[in-house]
Motif scaffolding. Structure first.
Motif, PDB file in Angstrom:
ATOM      1  N   VAL A  15       0.851  -1.191   0.000  1.00  0.00           N
ATOM      2  CA  VAL A  15       0.000   0.000   0.000  1.00  0.00           C
ATOM      3  C   VAL A  15       0.881   1.234   0.000  1.00  0.00           C
ATOM      4  CG1 VAL A  15      -1.801   1.271   1.211  1.00  0.00           C
ATOM      5  CG2 VAL A  15      -1.798  -1.230   1.274  1.00  0.00           C
ATOM      6  N   ASN A  16       0.804   1.997  -1.077  1.00  0.00           N
ATOM      7  CA  ASN A  16       1.621   3.202  -1.218  1.00  0.00           C
ATOM      8  C   ASN A  16       3.095   2.920  -0.946  1.00  0.00           C
ATOM      9  OD1 ASN A  16      -0.674   4.764  -1.805  1.00  0.00           O
ATOM     10  ND2 ASN A  16      -1.056   5.109   0.356  1.00  0.00           N
ATOM     11  N   ARG A  41      -8.545   7.515  -0.256  1.00  0.00           N
ATOM     12  CA  ARG A  41      -7.953   8.502  -1.164  1.00  0.00           C
ATOM     13  C   ARG A  41      -8.206   9.903  -0.635  1.00  0.00           C
ATOM     14  NH1 ARG A  41     -11.610  11.029  -4.650  1.00  0.00           N
ATOM     15  NH2 ARG A  41     -13.743  10.371  -4.278  1.00  0.00           N
ATOM     16  N   ASP A  84      -2.363   1.885  -4.663  1.00  0.00           N
ATOM     17  CA  ASP A  84      -1.991   3.281  -4.461  1.00  0.00           C
ATOM     18  C   ASP A  84      -3.260   4.072  -4.194  1.00  0.00           C
ATOM     19  OD1 ASP A  84       0.909   3.310  -4.960  1.00  0.00           O
ATOM     20  OD2 ASP A  84       0.310   2.599  -6.940  1.00  0.00           O
ATOM     21  N   THR A  85      -3.210   4.903  -3.169  1.00  0.00           N
ATOM     22  CA  THR A  85      -4.392   5.670  -2.791  1.00  0.00           C
ATOM     23  C   THR A  85      -4.365   7.071  -3.383  1.00  0.00           C
ATOM     24  OG1 THR A  85      -3.354   6.360  -0.718  1.00  0.00           O
ATOM     25  CG2 THR A  85      -4.693   4.359  -0.659  1.00  0.00           C
ATOM     26  N   ASP A  86      -3.815   7.218  -4.575  1.00  0.00           N
ATOM     27  CA  ASP A  86      -3.733   8.529  -5.218  1.00  0.00           C
ATOM     28  C   ASP A  86      -4.898   8.811  -6.158  1.00  0.00           C
ATOM     29  OD1 ASP A  86      -3.202   6.820  -7.320  1.00  0.00           O
ATOM     30  OD2 ASP A  86      -1.397   7.871  -7.979  1.00  0.00           O
TER      31      ASP A  86
END
Length: 98
Positions: A15-16, A41, A84-86
């Motif tokens: 995660v990230n 996000r 990815d939390t983007d």
């Protein structure tokens, strides 16, 4: 007769860029909720976002998995999955899920 505790299988996710282990069968939304900051996000205005409906209708749980936008509440964690939390942080990035 004694019973031993059941063996819980886990899967490794990233995660990230940070490696994590979660129980097999865990949704991406649940995995993200269990670690700080507990969100999926940030909106284009910088607000923290998280699943609202939990069934794929609201799209608040959009994350990027293996480079594609997915709904965290509808995706089960798999071994080696890169999350990815983007998603949604740049204007125009709120693209439809594939």
């Amino acid at each position: 007769m004694t019973r031993s505790a059941p063996h819980t299988l886990t899967v490794k996710i990233v995660v990230n860029g940070i490696p994590r282990q979660v129980p097999a069968g865990t949704s991406v939304a649940a995995a993200l909720a269990q670690q700080p900051p507990g969100t999926t996000r940030r909106s284009v205005t910088g607000e923290a976002r998280a699943p609202l409906c939990g069934m794929g209708v609201c799209h608040e749980c959009r994350v990027r998995i293996q480079g594609r936008i997915r709904l965290a509440c509808q995706t089960v964690c798999a071994e080696g999955m890169a999350i990815d939390t983007d998603a949604g942080t740049v204007p125009g990035s709120a693209t439809p899920c594939h």
